[in-house]
Design a protein around this motif. Structure first.
Motif, PDB file in Angstrom:
ATOM      1  N   MET A   1      73.628 -12.141  81.895  1.00 16.40           N
ATOM      2  CA  MET A   1      73.074 -10.809  82.140  1.00 16.40           C
ATOM      3  C   MET A   1      73.484 -10.332  83.536  1.00 16.40           C
ATOM      4  SD  MET A   1      69.083  -9.552  81.972  1.00 16.40           S
ATOM      5  CE  MET A   1      68.803 -10.334  80.383  1.00 16.40           C
ATOM      6  N   ASN A   2      74.034  -9.116  83.648  1.00 19.32           N
ATOM      7  CA  ASN A   2      74.454  -8.633  84.952  1.00 19.32           C
ATOM      8  C   ASN A   2      73.254  -8.227  85.802  1.00 19.32           C
ATOM      9  OD1 ASN A   2      73.684  -5.951  84.289  1.00 19.32           O
ATOM     10  ND2 ASN A   2      75.671  -5.569  83.339  1.00 19.32           N
ATOM     11  N   GLU A   3      73.528  -7.961  87.083  1.00 13.99           N
ATOM     12  CA  GLU A   3      72.436  -7.705  88.018  1.00 13.99           C
ATOM     13  C   GLU A   3      71.636  -6.465  87.643  1.00 13.99           C
ATOM     14  OE1 GLU A   3      71.659  -7.565  92.840  1.00 13.99           O
ATOM     15  OE2 GLU A   3      73.627  -7.045  92.043  1.00 13.99           O
ATOM     16  N   ALA A   4      72.346  -5.385  87.265  1.00 11.31           N
ATOM     17  CA  ALA A   4      71.645  -4.145  86.921  1.00 11.31           C
ATOM     18  C   ALA A   4      70.690  -4.360  85.766  1.00 11.31           C
ATOM     19  CB  ALA A   4      72.664  -3.050  86.577  1.00 11.31           C
ATOM     20  N   ARG A   5      71.142  -5.077  84.730  1.00 13.47           N
ATOM     21  CA  ARG A   5      70.267  -5.331  83.582  1.00 13.47           C
ATOM     22  C   ARG A   5      69.100  -6.240  83.978  1.00 13.47           C
ATOM     23  NH1 ARG A   5      70.318  -4.967  77.964  1.00 13.47           N
ATOM     24  NH2 ARG A   5      71.264  -2.957  78.473  1.00 13.47           N
ATOM     25  N   SER A   6      69.373  -7.244  84.786  1.00 15.37           N
ATOM     26  CA  SER A   6      68.309  -8.175  85.196  1.00 15.37           C
ATOM     27  C   SER A   6      67.192  -7.456  85.947  1.00 15.37           C
ATOM     28  CB  SER A   6      68.889  -9.288  86.084  1.00 15.37           C
ATOM     29  OG  SER A   6      69.835 -10.056  85.391  1.00 15.37           O
ATOM     30  N   ILE A   7      67.570  -6.551  86.865  1.00 12.00           N
ATOM     31  CA  ILE A   7      66.577  -5.803  87.632  1.00 12.00           C
ATOM     32  C   ILE A   7      65.850  -4.817  86.730  1.00 12.00           C
ATOM     33  CG2 ILE A   7      66.198  -4.245  89.567  1.00 12.00           C
ATOM     34  CD1 ILE A   7      67.062  -6.973  90.499  1.00 12.00           C
ATOM     35  N   ALA A   8      66.596  -4.160  85.832  1.00 10.79           N
ATOM     36  CA  ALA A   8      65.990  -3.193  84.918  1.00 10.79           C
ATOM     37  C   ALA A   8      64.972  -3.857  84.004  1.00 10.79           C
ATOM     38  CB  ALA A   8      67.077  -2.506  84.087  1.00 10.79           C
ATOM     39  N   VAL A   9      65.254  -5.070  83.562  1.00  8.57           N
ATOM     40  CA  VAL A   9      64.325  -5.808  82.705  1.00  8.57           C
ATOM     41  C   VAL A   9      63.007  -6.064  83.433  1.00  8.57           C
ATOM     42  CG1 VAL A   9      63.907  -8.070  81.654  1.00  8.57           C
ATOM     43  CG2 VAL A   9      66.031  -6.857  81.188  1.00  8.57           C
ATOM     44  N   LEU A  10      63.075  -6.319  84.735  1.00  5.50           N
ATOM     45  CA  LEU A  10      61.847  -6.534  85.503  1.00  5.50           C
ATOM     46  C   LEU A  10      61.006  -5.261  85.549  1.00  5.50           C
ATOM     47  CD1 LEU A  10      63.111  -8.709  88.513  1.00  5.50           C
ATOM     48  CD2 LEU A  10      62.146  -9.462  86.334  1.00  5.50           C
ATOM     49  N   ALA A  11      61.665  -4.116  85.679  1.00  5.19           N
ATOM     50  CA  ALA A  11      60.935  -2.844  85.654  1.00  5.19           C
ATOM     51  C   ALA A  11      60.294  -2.626  84.285  1.00  5.19           C
ATOM     52  CB  ALA A  11      61.879  -1.691  85.992  1.00  5.19           C
ATOM     53  N   GLN A  12      61.028  -2.954  83.248  1.00  3.76           N
ATOM     54  CA  GLN A  12      60.486  -2.824  81.887  1.00  3.76           C
ATOM     55  C   GLN A  12      59.290  -3.753  81.684  1.00  3.76           C
ATOM     56  OE1 GLN A  12      62.781  -4.450  78.511  1.00  3.76           O
ATOM     57  NE2 GLN A  12      62.704  -2.384  77.635  1.00  3.76           N
ATOM     58  N   ARG A  13      59.402  -4.967  82.184  1.00  4.59           N
ATOM     59  CA  ARG A  13      58.288  -5.917  82.070  1.00  4.59           C
ATOM     60  C   ARG A  13      57.053  -5.394  82.798  1.00  4.59           C
ATOM     61  NH1 ARG A  13      60.649 -11.543  84.002  1.00  4.59           N
ATOM     62  NH2 ARG A  13      58.432 -12.052  84.092  1.00  4.59           N
ATOM     63  N   ALA A  14      57.262  -4.745  83.945  1.00  4.66           N
ATOM     64  CA  ALA A  14      56.132  -4.185  84.700  1.00  4.66           C
ATOM     65  C   ALA A  14      55.396  -3.145  83.864  1.00  4.66           C
ATOM     66  CB  ALA A  14      56.624  -3.577  86.010  1.00  4.66           C
ATOM     67  N   LEU A  15      56.138  -2.294  83.152  1.00  5.27           N
ATOM     68  CA  LEU A  15      55.510  -1.311  82.273  1.00  5.27           C
ATOM     69  C   LEU A  15      54.681  -1.991  81.194  1.00  5.27           C
ATOM     70  CD1 LEU A  15      58.372   1.298  81.595  1.00  5.27           C
ATOM     71  CD2 LEU A  15      56.594   1.392  83.347  1.00  5.27           C
ATOM     72  N   LEU A  16      55.241  -3.006  80.591  1.00  2.69           N
ATOM     73  CA  LEU A  16      54.564  -3.684  79.480  1.00  2.69           C
ATOM     74  C   LEU A  16      53.358  -4.493  79.956  1.00  2.69           C
ATOM     75  CD1 LEU A  16      57.756  -4.794  77.530  1.00  2.69           C
ATOM     76  CD2 LEU A  16      56.052  -3.126  76.750  1.00  2.69           C
ATOM     77  N   TYR A  17      53.485  -5.140  81.098  1.00  2.00           N
ATOM     78  CA  TYR A  17      52.355  -5.910  81.626  1.00  2.00           C
ATOM     79  C   TYR A  17      51.165  -4.999  81.911  1.00  2.00           C
ATOM     80  CZ  TYR A  17      55.285 -10.092  82.381  1.00  2.00           C
ATOM     81  OH  TYR A  17      56.091 -11.193  82.222  1.00  2.00           O
ATOM     82  N   GLU A  18      51.440  -3.845  82.501  1.00  2.92           N
ATOM     83  CA  GLU A  18      50.352  -2.899  82.769  1.00  2.92           C
ATOM     84  C   GLU A  18      49.734  -2.412  81.462  1.00  2.92           C
ATOM     85  OE1 GLU A  18      48.241   0.672  82.809  1.00  2.92           O
ATOM     86  OE2 GLU A  18      50.305   0.645  82.064  1.00  2.92           O
ATOM     87  N   ALA A  19      50.574  -2.150  80.467  1.00  2.00           N
ATOM     88  CA  ALA A  19      50.082  -1.586  79.211  1.00  2.00           C
ATOM     89  C   ALA A  19      49.111  -2.521  78.500  1.00  2.00           C
ATOM     90  CB  ALA A  19      51.259  -1.240  78.289  1.00  2.00           C
ATOM     91  N   VAL A  20      49.389  -3.824  78.514  1.00  5.03           N
ATOM     92  CA  VAL A  20      48.564  -4.758  77.734  1.00  5.03           C
ATOM     93  C   VAL A  20      47.347  -5.252  78.499  1.00  5.03           C
ATOM     94  CG1 VAL A  20      50.545  -5.498  76.366  1.00  5.03           C
ATOM     95  CG2 VAL A  20      49.925  -6.799  78.414  1.00  5.03           C
ATOM     96  N   CYS A  21      47.284  -4.981  79.795  1.00 10.37           N
ATOM     97  CA  CYS A  21      46.129  -5.392  80.585  1.00 10.37           C
ATOM     98  C   CYS A  21      44.886  -4.629  80.117  1.00 10.37           C
ATOM     99  CB  CYS A  21      46.426  -5.090  82.052  1.00 10.37           C
ATOM    100  SG  CYS A  21      45.118  -5.492  83.201  1.00 10.37           S
ATOM    101  N   GLN A  22      43.765  -5.340  79.957  1.00 11.11           N
ATOM    102  CA  GLN A  22      42.545  -4.676  79.455  1.00 11.11           C
ATOM    103  C   GLN A  22      41.294  -5.472  79.834  1.00 11.11           C
ATOM    104  OE1 GLN A  22      40.340  -5.711  76.723  1.00 11.11           O
ATOM    105  NE2 GLN A  22      41.308  -7.723  76.665  1.00 11.11           N
ATOM    106  N   PRO A  23      40.154  -4.724  79.979  1.00 12.47           N
ATOM    107  CA  PRO A  23      39.943  -3.281  79.799  1.00 12.47           C
ATOM    108  C   PRO A  23      40.214  -2.520  81.094  1.00 12.47           C
ATOM    109  CG  PRO A  23      37.836  -4.345  80.183  1.00 12.47           C
ATOM    110  CD  PRO A  23      38.881  -5.435  80.209  1.00 12.47           C
ATOM    111  N   LYS A  24      40.888  -1.386  80.963  1.00 12.75           N
ATOM    112  CA  LYS A  24      41.201  -0.536  82.115  1.00 12.75           C
ATOM    113  C   LYS A  24      40.426   0.775  81.959  1.00 12.75           C
ATOM    114  CE  LYS A  24      45.663  -0.320  81.335  1.00 12.75           C
ATOM    115  NZ  LYS A  24      46.080  -1.113  80.171  1.00 12.75           N
ATOM    116  N   PRO A  25      39.697   1.197  82.977  1.00 10.82           N
ATOM    117  CA  PRO A  25      38.849   2.390  82.857  1.00 10.82           C
ATOM    118  C   PRO A  25      39.598   3.647  82.400  1.00 10.82           C
ATOM    119  CG  PRO A  25      38.283   1.183  84.830  1.00 10.82           C
ATOM    120  CD  PRO A  25      39.510   0.532  84.278  1.00 10.82           C
ATOM    121  N   GLY A  26      39.309   4.087  81.186  1.00 11.43           N
ATOM    122  CA  GLY A  26      39.870   5.317  80.656  1.00 11.43           C
ATOM    123  C   GLY A  26      41.311   5.242  80.206  1.00 11.43           C
ATOM    124  N   LEU A  27      41.951   4.073  80.362  1.00 14.37           N
ATOM    125  CA  LEU A  27      43.370   3.940  80.063  1.00 14.37           C
ATOM    126  C   LEU A  27      43.603   3.281  78.706  1.00 14.37           C
ATOM    127  CD1 LEU A  27      44.580   2.738  83.576  1.00 14.37           C
ATOM    128  CD2 LEU A  27      44.933   5.003  82.571  1.00 14.37           C
TER     129      LEU A  27
END
Length: 285
Positions: A1-27
Motif C-alpha cells: 500500500m502506498n503512502e497516500a493510501r495508508s494515510i487516507a485509510v487512517l482518516a477513513q478509520r477515524a470516521l468509522l471509529y467515531e460513528a460506532v462509538c455509543q452512546p453519544k448525546p444526540g448523535l
C-alpha cells in the motif's frame, strides 16, 4: 500500500471509529439515530467508504505542492473539498454526514502530505503548525461579515457576529487547540482506542469546544454552559469507566434527543483526535 493510501485509510478509520462509538448525546450510533431522523449508522458507513479516494487526493495535493506560501496550498485543495462533499452527498442520497470532517481532515491530510515530501513529518506538532500556516487567513474573512447580507451568512458567521464565537474556522486557524491541548493528550494517556475511552474524549471535547451545531439546534448560546455542567456531572460519576457514568450518559442522550440537540461539531473534533492519534501511533512511532 502506498503512502497516500495508508494515510487516507487512517482518516477513513477515524470516521468509522467515531460513528460506532455509543452512546453519544444526540448523535447517530449503531443503536440509535439520535436527533437525526434523516440518517442511520449505515448512512455514515456509506459516507466513510466513499471518501477514501478523496482523502488520498488531499494528501497527494500536499505532497505535490512546490510553493512556500501555504495559503496557496489551502486554496489548491478547496476544489478537492467541494468534490469530496459532492461524493459524500451522492453516497448518502443528499444527507450531510461528514461535511465538517471533510473540511478538517482535508486540511490535515494536505499538511501531512506537504511534510512527508520534505521528510519533515516528525510529530503532530509539526502538522498543526502547517495547518495554522495554511489557514491563518480564514479569520480575516470575519472582518468583512458586517458588509454581507444577513440571509447570506452561515450559522458560524452569525454566531461570530452575535457572540464572538470562532467556530470551526477558529479551531483550524489556531491549529486545533482543543485537540492539541485536551483531547489528544487524554487519548494518548489512555493509550488505546475503545468505546469507553472515546466516550470520555468526546465529553472532554464538549466541555472545551464551542459547538455551533449545538447552539443552532438549541437556539440559545447558553446551552454551552448547560452542556459543560452535564460533562462535569458525567466525570464526577466516573465517566464511561463506571456504571453510574454510563447511565448518566444514556440519560443525557435521551435528553438531547427529546430537545432535538446534537453535537456535530464535537463529533468532528473527535474524528480529528482519533486521526491524529492514529498518525502518531501508526506513522510517527
Amino acid at each position: 500500500m502506498n503512502e497516500a493510501r495508508s494515510i487516507a485509510v487512517l482518516a477513513q478509520r477515524a470516521l468509522l471509529y467515531e460513528a460506532v462509538c455509543q452512546p453519544k448525546p444526540g448523535l447517530v450510533d449503531p443503536l440509535s439515530v439520535g436527533s437525526h431522523s434523516d440518517m442511520t449508522i449505515f448512512t455514515f458507513i456509506d459516507s466513510s467508504c466513499e471518501l477514501l479516494e478523496d482523502f488520498e487526493a488531499f494528501f497527494i495535493a500536499g505532497h505535490q505542492f512546490e510553493g512556500t506560501n501555504l495559503q496557496v496550498l489551502f486554496n489548491n485543495i478547496r476544489p478537492l473539498g467541494i468534490q469530496a462533499e459532492a461524493n459524500m452527498l451522492q453516497a448518502t442520497n443528499g444527507v450531510n454526514t461528514h461535511k465538517g470532517a471533510i473540511f478538517s481532515l482535508g486540511i490535515l491530510l494536505a499538511a501531512i502530505g506537504y511534510l512527508s515530501k520534505r521528510n519533515a513529518l516528525t510529530d503532530t506538532e509539526a502538522i498543526f503548525e502547517v495547518v495554522m500556516k495554511m489557514t491563518t487567513h480564514l479569520m480575516a474573512d470575519f472582518e468583512q461579515l458586517s458588509d454581507k447580507p444577513l440571509e447570506s451568512l452561515s450559522n458560524g458567521e452569525k454566531l461570530f457576529l452575535a457572540h464572538g464565537l470562532l467556530g470551526v474556522r477558529g479551531q483550524v486557524s489556531q491549529g486545533f487547540p482543543v485537540v492539541r491541548n485536551y483531547s489528544l493528550p487524554l487519548l494518548k494517556r489512555y493509550g488505546a482506542i475503545n468505546n469507553e475511552n472515546l466516550l470520555n474524549v468526546l465529553m472532554l471535547i464538549l466541555f472545551y469546544s464551542e459547538d455551533s451545531n449545538l447552539i443552532k439546534r438549541a437556539g440559545d448560546v447558553t446551552v454551552l454552559q448547560w452542556g459543560q455542567k452535564q460533562v462535569e456531572e458525567f466525570f464526577l460519576l466516573g465517566g464511561s469507566k463506571t456504571k453510574q457514568g454510563l447511565e448518566f450518559l444514556t440519560e443525557m442522550n435521551a435528553t438531547f434527543v427529546h430537545r432535538n440537540l446534537s453535537i456535530g461539531g464535537t463529533a468532528d473534533l473527535l474524528i480529528v483526535t482519533i486521526f491524529m492519534y492514529l498518525i502518531e501511533t501508526s506513522i510517527l512511532k
